[in-house]
Write an enzyme that holds these catalytic residues in place. Structure first.
Site, PDB file in Angstrom:
ATOM      1  N   SER A  97      36.765   3.488  25.811  1.00  0.00           N
ATOM      2  CA  SER A  97      37.974   4.305  25.866  1.00  0.00           C
ATOM      3  C   SER A  97      38.454   4.354  27.310  1.00  0.00           C
ATOM      4  O   SER A  97      37.671   4.165  28.242  1.00  0.00           O
ATOM      5  CB  SER A  97      37.694   5.715  25.350  1.00  0.00           C
ATOM      6  OG  SER A  97      36.614   6.281  26.067  1.00  0.00           O
ATOM      7  N   LEU A  98      39.735   4.614  27.506  1.00  0.00           N
ATOM      8  CA  LEU A  98      40.310   4.633  28.849  1.00  0.00           C
ATOM      9  C   LEU A  98      40.530   6.058  29.334  1.00  0.00           C
ATOM     10  O   LEU A  98      40.824   6.957  28.551  1.00  0.00           O
ATOM     11  CB  LEU A  98      41.657   3.892  28.864  1.00  0.00           C
ATOM     12  CG  LEU A  98      41.639   2.401  28.514  1.00  0.00           C
ATOM     13  CD1 LEU A  98      43.052   1.841  28.587  1.00  0.00           C
ATOM     14  CD2 LEU A  98      40.718   1.633  29.434  1.00  0.00           C
ATOM     15  N   GLU A 129      50.545  -3.298  30.862  1.00  0.00           N
ATOM     16  CA  GLU A 129      50.877  -3.619  29.472  1.00  0.00           C
ATOM     17  C   GLU A 129      51.134  -2.346  28.681  1.00  0.00           C
ATOM     18  O   GLU A 129      50.928  -1.231  29.177  1.00  0.00           O
ATOM     19  CB  GLU A 129      49.752  -4.436  28.837  1.00  0.00           C
ATOM     20  CG  GLU A 129      48.419  -3.735  28.841  1.00  0.00           C
ATOM     21  CD  GLU A 129      47.263  -4.649  28.447  1.00  0.00           C
ATOM     22  OE1 GLU A 129      46.208  -4.106  28.080  1.00  0.00           O
ATOM     23  OE2 GLU A 129      47.399  -5.872  28.501  1.00  0.00           O
ATOM     24  N   LYS A 131      50.731   0.625  25.871  1.00  0.00           N
ATOM     25  CA  LYS A 131      49.673   1.346  25.151  1.00  0.00           C
ATOM     26  C   LYS A 131      50.196   1.585  23.738  1.00  0.00           C
ATOM     27  O   LYS A 131      50.943   2.518  23.481  1.00  0.00           O
ATOM     28  CB  LYS A 131      49.337   2.668  25.833  1.00  0.00           C
ATOM     29  CG  LYS A 131      48.142   3.357  25.185  1.00  0.00           C
ATOM     30  CD  LYS A 131      47.774   4.635  25.898  1.00  0.00           C
ATOM     31  CE  LYS A 131      46.526   5.231  25.280  1.00  0.00           C
ATOM     32  NZ  LYS A 131      46.663   5.502  23.835  1.00  0.00           N
ATOM     33  N   ARG A 152      37.559   0.026  15.639  1.00  0.00           N
ATOM     34  CA  ARG A 152      36.886   0.499  16.854  1.00  0.00           C
ATOM     35  C   ARG A 152      35.737   1.443  16.528  1.00  0.00           C
ATOM     36  O   ARG A 152      34.679   1.403  17.147  1.00  0.00           O
ATOM     37  CB  ARG A 152      37.891   1.212  17.773  1.00  0.00           C
ATOM     38  CG  ARG A 152      37.248   1.694  19.068  1.00  0.00           C
ATOM     39  CD  ARG A 152      38.246   2.452  19.952  1.00  0.00           C
ATOM     40  NE  ARG A 152      37.596   2.867  21.173  1.00  0.00           N
ATOM     41  CZ  ARG A 152      36.842   3.955  21.301  1.00  0.00           C
ATOM     42  NH1 ARG A 152      36.634   4.739  20.257  1.00  0.00           N
ATOM     43  NH2 ARG A 152      36.284   4.267  22.454  1.00  0.00           N
ATOM     44  N   LYS A 334      50.054   7.935  30.263  1.00  0.00           N
ATOM     45  CA  LYS A 334      50.760   8.420  29.070  1.00  0.00           C
ATOM     46  C   LYS A 334      52.178   8.880  29.426  1.00  0.00           C
ATOM     47  O   LYS A 334      52.438   9.342  30.541  1.00  0.00           O
ATOM     48  CB  LYS A 334      49.991   9.594  28.463  1.00  0.00           C
ATOM     49  CG  LYS A 334      48.586   9.254  27.978  1.00  0.00           C
ATOM     50  CD  LYS A 334      48.616   8.511  26.661  1.00  0.00           C
ATOM     51  CE  LYS A 334      47.268   8.553  25.976  1.00  0.00           C
ATOM     52  NZ  LYS A 334      46.983   9.797  25.302  1.00  0.00           N
ATOM     53  N   CYS A 452      26.013  34.165  12.287  1.00  0.00           N
ATOM     54  CA  CYS A 452      27.417  34.248  11.865  1.00  0.00           C
ATOM     55  C   CYS A 452      27.725  33.091  10.918  1.00  0.00           C
ATOM     56  O   CYS A 452      27.435  31.933  11.214  1.00  0.00           O
ATOM     57  CB  CYS A 452      28.340  34.182  13.080  1.00  0.00           C
ATOM     58  SG  CYS A 452      30.088  34.020  12.655  1.00  0.00           S
TER      59      CYS A 452
END
Length: 684
Positions: A97-98, A129, A131, A152, A334, A452
């Site tokens: 993962s990045l 590139e 995503k 994956r 992102k 609980c």
């Protein structure tokens, strides 16, 4: 019948067969080229009618398939395979993962970290590139032939979805390569174009079937269909962007890899005109690319949620290495997530496995990025107070990372009615009514009652998770039912469950009960790392579990470790050490571990390669074994052996089960020793 006539007739039949076989090979090549032109390049060179005529001729020849090679025929894309379930498959190399960043400033910081690690002031060359917002996939080609496709999964183990991936027309069943490498693993993304997605939803609606929330969900849901005819009927696409394992080819840069894919029929973004993939020198050019893609994003035919930045040189990538599960040489930048306005109708509190009380906003349904959102996390009381979120407020929400909904801000808080009071998390646990506590220095309020009901349920859900004990047939709903029926209150209860108890529950049939019991039984041989992670100790994640397993080697040594000894473990500080010791110092919890062992759970510690009975030996498995293939691989690796992905001169042993494939013949030709499952066990 005269001999001369027989000879002439036989000769004519042989000639016809030879011509049919030759024409079959020609048609496979011609149709595959037209598929590539249409589905990858978007540049059809013949009409649909002409294409249909070629395909009809191919099918006509294949009515008599004797002697024909159908493995790479376009006819194999139409679907028809129906599986009973998915099989797990291990990646030869992890699908990492990045790390994520969300601004141009983060890109500069990433570049600074890279140059600092490489000890250079010179500008670094990056491949930039897209995503893709789809489903990550690994395609495995052996000698140019597509033999397997794996999701994956958790990065180490995925699911074999070859039957569905072979229906995607943009994916070559055979590489356009005169001398293909013995092994080539292509990593990329399965997705659905926006226009295709809209048409699919229209069809679903017309047929009275459930529509999909977004293209990603549609792609992921299609790939996970057991019936390949469904996948064949839906317009999936694939883009390749990275390498897994490879034999017989060498590359110097990430750009070389993309060019190689493009040259041999694997779809990439290189044919697109909008500069969707560029080599940038230094962070300034990377940021320029980031803004360019952000601008053209709405015009793209598919969804993306950012860009990926990779050091272009593969040699420098090797120098930079990894941090935990992420490469140092890459980051995902992102884009800002899409937002929408809605109303907070209520605020409820959920209780997690560590007792954390998490407030959740229940909202008037609203679409954000194509997904209908009805609730959003408010994190904790401090966050609610800081944003001053109240029931009845109009708020802006967004999907963080385009996935998890969260409230960004309140709209016009100064105009809210005077009787709309601030919200406070309850002082008592909503599940068990125990006093909730907010420890000094923490932002989270917790229920500290270990009994609980909500904490118990969430702990049990964590225990069965894929990365923990991997009891895949026991889902959240079943756990809720088992706890409510007092059949499950602690981890060891899983191993006490009987088929009769499961059958006593509503909507549980004979086959379902058998599958549940089998799934629980199959979980009895976890690695030490998985077992520690499954216990749900606060602050102990998957990576910490591995560090602890590598350090202590056995469950007994881990349970007996003092705080001082725990502090010697990599990446464990005082807070984590205290949390672990609080857990292992509780006699009831330690007794629970012992109970599981008495019920048949065998916890396997990591074995140093030089210590294992199989050290220095390489293995490959073919056919069906008496145990799960992943369990057999774990057994080999725990004893120092190495798993290879294909038959080669480097292979020492081929482990053969029922209904083995063509690997046996190939292994015999190379002089590889062939052994049974029983012989493998004897070696250990």
């Amino acid at each position: 019948m005269p001999d001369a006539f027989c000879r002439d007739w036989t000769s004519e039949m042989g000639a016809n067969y030879s011509m049919s076989k030759k024409r079959h090979e020609e048609l496979k090549k011609i149709i595959s080229e037209h598929d590539h032109n249409y589905h990858v390049l978007d540049k059809p060179t013949i009409t649909d009618y002409e294409y249909d005529q070629l395909f009809a001729e191919l099918l006509d020849i294949e009515k008599n398939p004797k002697g024909l090679d159908l493995s790479d025929s376009p006819s194999q894309r139409v679907g028809g395979t129906v599986l009973e379930g998915f099989t797990k498959a291990q990646h030869r190399l992890p699908m990492l993962s990045l790390a994520n960043s969300y601004s141009p400033e983060d890109i500069f910081e990433f570049d600074e970290r890279v140059r600092k690690f490489l000890n250079t002031e010179d500008p670094v060359e990056y491949l930039c590139e897209l995503k893709f917002d789809g489903l990550s996939m690994e395609l495995i080609y052996e000698n140019g032939q597509l033999v397997r496709a794996i999701t994956r999964g958790d990065g180490t183990v995925g699911e074999d979805v070859t039957h569905n991936i072979k229906t995607i027309k943009s994916i070559p069943l055979k590489l356009s390569h005169k001398n293909p490498p013995p092994l080539l693993e292509v990593r990329g993304e399965v997705l659905m174009f926006k226009e295709d997605f809209a048409r699919l939803n229209e069809t679903q609606q017309e047929n009275g079937q459930q529509t999909f929330a977004n293209p990603r969900n549609a792609a992921a849901g299609t790939v996970r269909q057991l019936d390949s005819r469904i996948a064949a009927s839906r317009p999936l696409r694939f883009f390749g962007y990275a390498l897994g394992a490879v034999e017989g080819e060498t590359f110097n840069t990430q750009k070389n890899i993309q060019e190689y894919f493009n040259d041999h029929g694997i779809p990439t973004v290189l044919p697109y005109k909008e500069d969707l993939l560029v080599v940038a020198k230094g962070p300034e050019e990377v940021v320029k690319y980031y803004h360019h893609i952000e601008k053209v994003r709405p015009k793209l035919p598919f969804d993306i949620d950012g860009v990926v930045i990779k050091v272009n040189s593969l040699r420098l990538q090797e120098d930079l290495g990894l941090v935990a599960r992420s490469p140092r040489w890459a980051t995902a930048a992102k884009f800002k997530p899409e937002q929408a306005q809605t109303t907070v109708e209520d605020i409820v509190v959920q209780v997690g496995r560590t007792g954390a009380l998490t407030p959740v906003a229940i909202m008037k349904p609203v679409k954000v990025g194509g997904v209908t959102v009805t609730n959003a996390t408010l994190h904790n009381q401090d966050e609610i107070t800081r944003k001053d979120i109240r029931i009845g407020d109009t708020v802006i929400i967004q999907r963080a990372g385009d996935v998890i909904p969260e409230v960004v801000e309140v709209v016009n808080p100064d105009k809210r009615p005077a009787d709309r009071l601030p919200y406070s998390i309850p002082e008592r646990c909503p599940a068990c009514d125990s006093v909730a506590v907010k420890a000094e220095g923490e932002v989270v309020t917790r229920c500290v009652n270990p009994l609980c009901i909500a904490v118990v349920k969430e702990s049990l859900k964590h225990f069965v998770a894929r990365r923990a004990m991997n009891i895949d047939k026991v889902g959240d709903r079943l756990i809720e039912t088992l706890v409510d029926n007092k059949l499950l209150t602690r981890f060891s209860d899983f191993y006490r469950l009987t088929k009769e108890q499961i059958l006593s529950l509503e909507r549980q049939g004979d086959k379902s009960a058998d599958n549940i019991i089998k799934s629980i039984e199959n979980s009895k041989n976890p690695t030490l790392a998985r077992f520690i992670f499954a216990l749900g100790i606060r602050f102990v994640g998957e990576q910490t579990g591995k560090h602890l397993a590598d350090h202590f080697l056995t469950i007994d040594k881990f349970l007996e470790a003092s705080e001082e000894e725990l502090l010697q473990v990599p990446e464990i500080g005082a807070k984590v050490a205290k949390s672990i010791r609080d857990w292992t110092g509780n006699p009831k919890l330690v007794d629970e571990v012992k109970a599981m062992i008495e019920l048949g759970v065998k916890i396997a510690g990591p074995v140093r390669a030089q210590e294992g009975s199989l050290s220095g030996m390489s293995f490959l498995i073919t056919g069906t074994l008496p145990v799960k293939r992943d369990d057999a691989k774990d057994l080999i690796e725990r004893n120092g052996g190495k798993i290879l992905g294909s038959v080669s001169s480097k292979l020492n042993y081929l482990v053969v089960g029922d209904d083995p494939g063509s690997k046996v013949e190939k292994a015999q030709g190379l002089g590889v020793k062939i052994i049974s499952w029983e012989e493998l066990q004897a070696m250990i």
